[in-house]
Design a protein around this motif. Structure first.
Motif, PDB file in Angstrom:
ATOM      1  N   VAL A 196       0.850  -1.198   0.000  1.00  0.00           N
ATOM      2  CA  VAL A 196       0.000   0.000   0.000  1.00  0.00           C
ATOM      3  C   VAL A 196       0.879   1.239   0.000  1.00  0.00           C
ATOM      4  O   VAL A 196       0.642   2.202  -0.748  1.00  0.00           O
ATOM      5  N   LEU A 197       1.921   1.206   0.843  1.00  0.00           N
ATOM      6  CA  LEU A 197       2.822   2.344   0.924  1.00  0.00           C
ATOM      7  C   LEU A 197       3.429   2.644  -0.438  1.00  0.00           C
ATOM      8  O   LEU A 197       3.455   3.792  -0.893  1.00  0.00           O
ATOM      9  N   GLY A 198       3.898   1.580  -1.109  1.00  0.00           N
ATOM     10  CA  GLY A 198       4.471   1.765  -2.434  1.00  0.00           C
ATOM     11  C   GLY A 198       3.485   2.404  -3.401  1.00  0.00           C
ATOM     12  O   GLY A 198       3.829   3.333  -4.144  1.00  0.00           O
ATOM     13  N   LEU A 199       2.265   1.941  -3.356  1.00  0.00           N
ATOM     14  CA  LEU A 199       1.240   2.481  -4.257  1.00  0.00           C
ATOM     15  C   LEU A 199       0.979   3.951  -3.974  1.00  0.00           C
ATOM     16  O   LEU A 199       0.899   4.778  -4.889  1.00  0.00           O
ATOM     17  N   LEU A 200       0.815   4.292  -2.684  1.00  0.00           N
ATOM     18  CA  LEU A 200       0.525   5.684  -2.337  1.00  0.00           C
ATOM     19  C   LEU A 200       1.657   6.584  -2.785  1.00  0.00           C
ATOM     20  O   LEU A 200       1.454   7.697  -3.254  1.00  0.00           O
ATOM     21  N   GLU A 201       2.908   6.074  -2.645  1.00  0.00           N
ATOM     22  CA  GLU A 201       4.042   6.877  -3.090  1.00  0.00           C
ATOM     23  C   GLU A 201       4.028   7.041  -4.598  1.00  0.00           C
ATOM     24  O   GLU A 201       4.303   8.107  -5.132  1.00  0.00           O
ATOM     25  N   ALA A 204      -4.680   4.913  -6.742  1.00  0.00           N
ATOM     26  CA  ALA A 204      -3.814   3.887  -6.152  1.00  0.00           C
ATOM     27  C   ALA A 204      -4.586   2.589  -5.970  1.00  0.00           C
ATOM     28  O   ALA A 204      -4.086   1.491  -6.239  1.00  0.00           O
ATOM     29  N   MET A 205      -5.849   2.743  -5.496  1.00  0.00           N
ATOM     30  CA  MET A 205      -6.688   1.587  -5.263  1.00  0.00           C
ATOM     31  C   MET A 205      -6.975   0.858  -6.576  1.00  0.00           C
ATOM     32  O   MET A 205      -6.963  -0.376  -6.650  1.00  0.00           O
ATOM     33  N   ALA A 206      -7.202   1.658  -7.621  1.00  0.00           N
ATOM     34  CA  ALA A 206      -7.517   1.069  -8.925  1.00  0.00           C
ATOM     35  C   ALA A 206      -6.316   0.341  -9.499  1.00  0.00           C
ATOM     36  O   ALA A 206      -6.454  -0.698 -10.146  1.00  0.00           O
ATOM     37  N   LEU A 207      -5.131   0.884  -9.243  1.00  0.00           N
ATOM     38  CA  LEU A 207      -3.945   0.306  -9.875  1.00  0.00           C
ATOM     39  C   LEU A 207      -3.300  -0.779  -9.046  1.00  0.00           C
ATOM     40  O   LEU A 207      -2.326  -1.398  -9.476  1.00  0.00           O
ATOM     41  N   ALA A 208      -3.832  -1.017  -7.835  1.00  0.00           N
ATOM     42  CA  ALA A 208      -3.162  -1.904  -6.880  1.00  0.00           C
ATOM     43  C   ALA A 208      -2.826  -3.261  -7.478  1.00  0.00           C
ATOM     44  O   ALA A 208      -1.765  -3.806  -7.233  1.00  0.00           O
ATOM     45  N   GLY A 251       1.867   9.670  -5.719  1.00  0.00           N
ATOM     46  CA  GLY A 251       2.274  11.005  -5.293  1.00  0.00           C
ATOM     47  C   GLY A 251       1.560  11.532  -4.061  1.00  0.00           C
ATOM     48  O   GLY A 251       1.246  12.722  -3.979  1.00  0.00           O
ATOM     49  N   ILE A 252       1.276  10.669  -3.092  1.00  0.00           N
ATOM     50  CA  ILE A 252       0.772  11.154  -1.806  1.00  0.00           C
ATOM     51  C   ILE A 252       1.978  11.532  -0.951  1.00  0.00           C
ATOM     52  O   ILE A 252       2.825  10.688  -0.682  1.00  0.00           O
ATOM     53  N   PRO A 253       2.091  12.780  -0.540  1.00  0.00           N
ATOM     54  CA  PRO A 253       3.243  13.172   0.275  1.00  0.00           C
ATOM     55  C   PRO A 253       3.174  12.531   1.660  1.00  0.00           C
ATOM     56  O   PRO A 253       2.072  12.300   2.173  1.00  0.00           O
ATOM     57  N   LEU A 289      -0.843   6.431   5.951  1.00  0.00           N
ATOM     58  CA  LEU A 289      -1.452   5.110   5.837  1.00  0.00           C
ATOM     59  C   LEU A 289      -2.638   4.959   6.771  1.00  0.00           C
ATOM     60  O   LEU A 289      -3.630   4.324   6.437  1.00  0.00           O
ATOM     61  N   ASP A 290      -2.526   5.554   7.971  1.00  0.00           N
ATOM     62  CA  ASP A 290      -3.583   5.378   8.966  1.00  0.00           C
ATOM     63  C   ASP A 290      -4.569   6.548   8.994  1.00  0.00           C
ATOM     64  O   ASP A 290      -5.346   6.688   9.927  1.00  0.00           O
ATOM     65  N   TRP A 291      -4.482   7.379   8.000  1.00  0.00           N
ATOM     66  CA  TRP A 291      -5.424   8.504   7.946  1.00  0.00           C
ATOM     67  C   TRP A 291      -6.761   8.062   7.369  1.00  0.00           C
ATOM     68  O   TRP A 291      -6.876   7.030   6.718  1.00  0.00           O
ATOM     69  N   TYR A 292      -7.737   8.904   7.650  1.00  0.00           N
ATOM     70  CA  TYR A 292      -9.066   8.665   7.062  1.00  0.00           C
ATOM     71  C   TYR A 292      -9.264   9.612   5.880  1.00  0.00           C
ATOM     72  O   TYR A 292      -8.623  10.663   5.801  1.00  0.00           O
TER      73      TYR A 292
END
Lengths: 325, 464, 543
Positions: free
Chosen positions: C136-141, C170-174, C144-146, C152-155
């Motif tokens: 998940v971390l890799g995807l968010l990075e 990110a969710m779509a490309l996971a 481009g999520i700073p 990761l634990d945010w809502y």
């Protein structure tokens, strides 16, 4: 958060004063302290001295709201209203007009009340949520329609009917439990079963229908579509996405009544002869015991306000979006 | 025909006022296309139309029972002044004369011709036996030896034939009316084709059949038995309709101006007005409702006792107590409506059309009257229909714990209250409480179903 | 062989029985298209054209009320319409993923980012625990999520709109799908954010060889992104061609209309009037923020923080800014619908910001307003006649008695005709009109009192592009005829040259730049203006 709670408690003060004013105004609109004394002393012993003695002993010998005899100093404070209300704020309920300690009565009678109200509340909530989820699982089907018709029918039946039917079937016909009454300790269980069952059944119609509506509202939201687009199976969507979101309005809407569970239910207790706070209040009203009525109204309002504050707090616990300020 | 004296009780005035206001309200609504469409949605559903007819039937009974008068007493020889009976009658009493007049001595089962309790009887031979005596009125027309069941069957058949003929006549009348209306609008029968005619006609038919059956048999038997003092239970249950219908409507309507006025003022003016209104309704709603009701009702009792000069008739006293109960019930529930109206007004007054009106310098009063009020009435309407059934049910419970309507007033709650003793008898006296529960159930069910349809049609969350 | 092959797709609203009976209606009428790997197909159309239904139908996510009655969708070698529901769940999110228009509501509000993105990984790749967290971390990075690790634990509510859309991506490309369906992915976002998201999509498409079905109504986005274009209207595909060809020589009339609805970069001559009609001087609108036990005012939200500008007779000033910049508050403050905290507003030489409600009344006739949403700006319970007459009545312009009444009637009819409607519309209710028609009625309502200045608060942004041009033309005509001045509040830079004489750019409550239209648009001085202009998609093909 703490500042918020303190502020809310401050807001409670004018509300409680208002509640007290209303109780006093209502009661003394048709009653005078003299009449109260007469009722309490009984018609036989009425003579002016006895009445005066009764009044001064219980602090009813002052003016009601405004004391213009004393000059400006005690204008508001040296009155029945001030005298009787200020103690309530310290949760000192004093003695009933009959002379018994109200606090002791409350402490003694709140356990039977809780013993009925708490299981009814918890089981009722669980049953309604489970039924609502089950119905939502089959939404827009014939089963859904039938269930909703059943709910409306259940809602349309008088609560007294459930009591009569329950007492007739369980107690009279099948002899499973006593019709009414109460014993302390573990013996209480057999007296509690019937009121709890009837309390739960009486609430199924409206509860299930309401919760179904809340769940369906969630089911129509965009994030549910997102979950489906992710390939989440339908049942998982229901339990992992719809349920947690639907529980937020359900839980936060029931929190307000939790503190008031102590007060018991006037109806159930009088139907089943349970010596709780509900029947205590009802008896006091019928005996026109103002001290008890006043205390119970105050306690009820206080618990309601505590319930409101708990509601706000519960939002912050179950809904990450809400923060108090 | 003897003359009579009209006696209009306060609650009678209110019910007339209610009917007139509702008529004006509906005429006004018919003007507005949006509302018309929503009402159409309510009546398009068979359930909505059928439940509405049942409610109208109950309301009609309540209206018949709200025209009160007193009959003159037998005039004394040589006296010119006419004295009127203390007893107040209504048009319904006249209509159901057959049911009302035939009091027995005590309990009797439905359709029984013998009493429920044994009595000592002296036979012709002088012997005293303990036996169930024949009822004074029920079945007194029967020739000796003819069994009641055969007579009941014959009369039922007769009633059904008459009822069926009446139903057919009614259907024909409706068809002619539809045809006539359609002709004048040039659309023929298509004009009102959207209504669920099948269920409307069936409901009407069922109502007519039941009514004729009751009217035909009511004079000869006690269809639902008699109560402790020998009164016809069915008649009592029908008399209680007025109490039920009135409590359901008046409780909301008496406090409606308060809820609407304060709710809209709070939402529109905000600031200190809002603070004040919020304070008032939080305070009121923080008092446990049932405590407030119980305390207030007992206070009313005390008031009536200390001011006997204001209430000359028993009916007047009961009426006053009844109105007070409606008002108190309303007081415990208006806060909820007020809160909803405040929230909705807050929302509506932020909408662009209100802003546009303000940009045109339209006065506050006019904005509230033309823009806010019409757009929040759906909330009032939904609250009105939803609360109705709640109040009808509440009356039963309150009368049961002794803080309901006056015991002299016919009400389902009072009938159920008596059942406490009746149900512990052996054998059980079940018909009185059963009559009360079923009459109440039909009304509440119809109201709930109708309320459902109204909410579906008017609630913006369910309106697509 | 194309990656996605759609053939004869037909979607119907089934016939309803009962009292409201209506025959079956087809909403999508047998359309077909292909998408190759690494290709972006833009499906273009206005609201109600059936483009979003098409997108949902591909993954069989249509609402229960609608039915796919014919057609086939082949993804690779599989016919999706012959799959069982559980087989479909192996396709959704795994081989084909989807992102939606409203990132605000498309994420589950009570689940953390890790839970939501991770759910796909658990479902399709059986990842759990630390491995899942890392993925998940890799995807968010990647999207481009700073500070991705922290977030990761945010809502979802803790993120901005653009960031939420990134999480959706990110969710779509996971699970590295072959096909991405993007349903108006940038419509709800500000232009600067829109540009970033589009760039991200473009970059991912190249890096992963992703096939993208991009659904949009914005021709600028199409021109910038698409390889091929399919134009949809009323459930039919009218034109289906490579992008270059399409913009160079659109075949269908409707396509031409869509392209030409894009305003031209043609500047208006500036007005030379010495005396300004409206002068706003250092206007501030602050909203107090309360805090603590006693709810003391702890600070202010400075919605408008010292704004100055002027408008001359017959002139249009465009006030441009993104959402939350305070531009609408400026308009409301001029109309005295919001109290000014500080500063001065003068109209025709008179200070009007200090006047009370009653003294302001004469100016209500002279300053009018048109709102953004034509659906909420008219009371649904009033007829058009009542709506038009309301302002005239309250400002004392209505004529009520006898002869004059017929004159009033004539005036109302003329007003409707003037804005392109007909006199018989007077007795109808707002809901009987389309969005564009309603906005015309709103214009008629404003000009009914013959004002000198109209504050137009995003009057065209809720309208379809083809309607937008017509409404703007109407505003321009009225300006020429009646000598009106406009304060035109908008977020849409593309319409400005055609419409405005001067521009003021607003950000966070202050004006960062103002000047003549061609000046600001051709040589922007402020970096924010430059960013705004760079972000706005333009049709390169047209130059």
């Amino acid at each position: 958060m703490l500042a918020y709670i303190i502020r809310r408690l401050f807001y409670a003060i004018p509300i409680l004063i208002g509640v007290n004013l209303l109780t006093f105004a209502l009661f003394f609109m048709v009653n005078t302290p003299d009449q109260m004394a007469r009722v309490q002393l009984g018609d036989k012993y009425v003579d002016p001295q006895a009445i005066e003695a009764w009044k001064s002993q219980r602090g009813y010998d002052k003016p009601l709201f405004l004391n213009d005899r004393e000059g400006s100093e005690g204008l508001l404070t040296d009155t029945i209203f001030f005298d009787k209300s200020i103690r309530l704020f310290a949760l000192d309920f004093g003695k009933s007009d009959e002379g018994r300690s109200i606090s002791a009565d409350i402490y003694q009678r709140m356990w039977p009340s809780l013993a009925v109200a708490l299981p009814t509340f918890v089981i009722g909530l669980a049953v309604n949520i489970a039924l609502a989820l089950f119905v939502v699982m089959f939404r827009a089907s014939l089963f859904d329609t039938a269930a909703m018709v059943a709910c409306v029918v259940l809602m349309s039946i008088s609560g007294v009917f459930y009591v009569f039917a329950g007492q007739y079937l369980f107690a009279k016909l099948w002899n499973l439990v006593p019709i009414s009454g109460y014993l302390a300790g573990l013996d209480a269980a057999k007296f509690l079963i019937l009121p709890v069952i009837i309390g739960v059944i009486g609430g199924i119609g409206s509860g299930t229908r309401l919760y179904r509506t809340l769940f369906l509202e969630e089911a129509g939201k965009d994030y549910v579509r997102t979950a489906r687009a992710k390939g989440v199976p339908e049942l998982t969507v229901l339990f992992r996405h719809i349920l947690p979101n639907g529980l937020i309005p359900i839980l936060t809407s029931v929190v307000v009544v939790i503190p008031s569970l102590f007060m018991g239910s006037l109806l159930v207790e009088s139907f089943f002869g349970i010596p709780g706070l509900g029947s205590y209040t009802l008896d006091a009203i019928q005996a026109q015991d103002f001290a008890i009525v006043r205390s119970m109204v105050f306690l009820g309002s206080l618990l309601y306000i505590v319930g409101l504050i708990l509601t706000d707090i519960s939002y912050t616990l179950v809904d990450p979006r809400v923060r108090l300020s | 025909m003897a003359d009579f004296k009209l006696t209009i009780l306060w609650s009678d005035w209110l019910i007339y006022l209610l009917v007139v206001t509702l008529a004006i309200f509906f005429i006004n609504l018919a003007r507005d296309a949006v509302t018309r469409k929503r009402w159409r949605k309510v009546f398009v559903s068979p359930l909505g139309s059928a439940s509405f007819l049942v409610i109208v039937f109950y309301v009609a009974i309540a209206l018949l029972d709200s025209v009160h008068f007193r009959l003159p007493l037998q005039q004394l020889e040589g006296s010119d002044t006419v004295h009127y009976s203390q007893e107040v009658n209504s048009l319904l009493d006249l209509t159901l004369q057959d049911l009302r007049g035939n009091d027995e001595k005590t309990y009797s089962e439905p359709f029984a011709i013998y009493s429920f309790a044994k009595e000592n009887r002296t036979l012709d031979s002088g012997q005293v036996v303990r036996d169930f005596p024949r009822l004074e009125h029920a079945g007194s027309h029967l020739p000796t030896g003819k069994p009641a069941s055969a007579d009941i069957f014959e009369r039922t058949m007769h009633a059904l034939v008459v009822g069926a003929l009446l139903t057919l006549a009614l259907w024909l009348l409706i068809w002619v009316l539809r045809w006539g209306l359609g002709l004048s609008s040039g659309q023929g029968l298509q004009a009102s084709a959207w209504l669920p005619w099948k269920s409307i006609l069936l409901t009407l038919g069922a109502l007519v059949l039941v009514s004729t059956w009751v009217m035909q048999l009511g004079g000869y038997y006690h269809i639902l038995g008699t109560n402790k003092v020998g009164q016809d239970v069915l008649f009592q249950a029908i008399k209680a309709v007025r109490t039920g219908v009135l409590i359901g409507t008046l409780a909301t309507l008496l406090t409606l101006p308060l809820a609407v006025g304060l709710g809209i003022a709070a939402g529109y003016f905000k600031g200190w007005v809002d603070d004040l209104v919020q304070y008032v309704y939080t305070t009121l709603s923080s008092i446990p409702g049932i405590l407030l009701i119980a305390a207030s009702v007992l206070l009313i009792d005390v008031y009536i006792e200390t001011h006997p000069e204001q209430f000359q008739l028993t009916a007047e006293r009961a009426d006053f107590q009844f109105l007070a109960l409606c008002f108190i019930l309303g007081m415990t529930s208006w806060t909820g409506l007020c809160r909803l109206l405040r929230a909705e007004t807050l929302k509506v007054s932020q909408l662009d059309y209100v802003q546009a009106a303000r940009a045109f310098g339209v006065s506050n009063g006019r904005i509230i009257g033309k823009h806010i009020l019409p757009n929040v009435t759906h909330i009032v309407l939904i609250a009105l229909v939803l609360d109705f059934s709640g109040f009808v049910l509440a009356e039963a419970i309150l009368s049961y714990i002794g803080v309901g309507v006056d015991p002299s007033m016919a009400s389902w709650g009072n009938m159920i209250n008596e059942a406490r003793a009746e149900l512990s008898r052996e054998p059980v006296v079940w018909w009185s409480v059963a009559a009360a529960f079923s009459m109440m159930f039909v009304l509440v069910l119809a109201a709930n179903l109708f309320a459902d349809k109204v909410r579906d049609a008017f609630d913006p969350r369910t309106v697509g | 062989m194309a990656l996605l092959h759609v053939f004869n797709l037909t979607i119907e609203l089934p016939a309803s029985t009962g009292p409201d009976a209506s025959p079956a209606r087809s909403l999508v009428k047998g359309i077909g298209f292909d998408i190759d790997a690494g290709e972006i197909l833009a499906l273009v159309g206005e609201s109600g054209s059936g483009k979003s239904l098409t997108a949902l139908a591909l993954l069989r996510l249509l609402p229960d009320a609608l039915a796919i009655t014919a057609g086939s969708v082949r993804l690779g070698d599989n016919e999706l319409f012959s799959f069982s529901e559980s087989e479909m769940n192996r396709v959704r999110g795994f081989r084909a993923a989807m992102i939606f228009q409203e990132p605000q509501s498309a994420l589950n509000p009570v689940k953390t980012l890790e839970q939501q993105v991770g759910e796909v990984l658990t479902l399709h790749k059986k990842l759990r625990g630390q491995a899942r967290r890392q993925a998940v971390l890799g995807l968010l990075e990647e999207v481009g999520i700073p500070d991705a690790r922290q977030r990761l634990d945010w809502y979802p509510h803790q993120l901005s709109g653009g960031q939420k859309q990134r999480v959706m991506i990110a969710m779509a490309l996971a699970c590295e799908p072959d096909l991405l369906i993007a349903d108006e992915p940038t419509t709800a976002l500000d232009v600067t954010i829109q540009k970033q998201i589009l760039e991200l999509l473009n970059q991912l498409r190249r890096a992963r060889g992703l096939a993208v079905l991009l659904i949009t109504h914005d021709m600028g986005v199409v021109a910038e992104m698409a390889d091929r274009v399919a134009v949809m209207r009323h459930g039919d595909i009218l034109e289906y061609r490579p992008c270059q060809e399409f913009f160079a020589a659109p075949q269908h009339d409707y396509s031409q209309q869509l392209i030409h609805s894009l305003p031209k970069r043609q500047f208006r001559p500036h007005i030379t009037e010495p005396q300004p009609l409206l002068e706003v001087d250092n206007l501030k609108v602050w909203f107090p923020q309360r805090q603590g036990i006693l709810q003391r005012v702890a600070g202010y939200t400075k919605a408008v923080d010292g704004v100055s500008f002027s408008i001359h007779k017959g002139e249009t000033l465009a006030l441009v800014g993104e959402s939350g910049s305070g531009k609408s508050t400026v308009g409301r403050a001029i109309l005295a619908l919001e109290a000014a905290t500080e500063g001065r507003v003068s109209f025709d030489g008179q200070a009007i910001s200090e006047l009370d409600q009653k003294a302001f009344l004469p100016y209500r006739k002279r300053i009018q307003v048109i709102f953004q949403d034509p659906f909420s700006s008219m009371n649904p319970r009033m007829t058009i006649r009542e709506i038009l007459a309301e302002g005239m009545r309250s400002l004392g312009l209505a004529e009520t008695s006898g002869q004059r009444k017929s004159r009033q009637e004539e005036k109302l009819s003329q007003l409707l005709v003037r804005v392109g409607l007909a006199a018989e519309h007077l007795d109808r209710y707002p809901h009987e009109f389309s969005g564009g028609q309603r906005q015309r009625i709103a214009i008629a309502r404003a000009i009914a009192v013959e004002p000198e200045l109209i504050i137009c608060d995003e009057p065209t942004s809720a309208l379809d592009v083809s309607i937008r041009g017509q409404v703007m033309e109407l505003l321009l005509e009225l300006q020429r005829e009646m000598g009106l001045s406009y304060l035109f509040i908008t977020h849409d830079l593309s319409i400005i040259p055609h419409l405005a004489h001067r521009v003021a750019v607003m950000k966070n409550g202050v004006l960062v730049e103002q000047g003549l239209c061609d000046q600001v648009m051709n040589q922007p001085q402020d970096p924010y203006t430059q960013a705004l202009l760079a972000a706005a998609p333009v049709i390169q093909a047209l130059g």
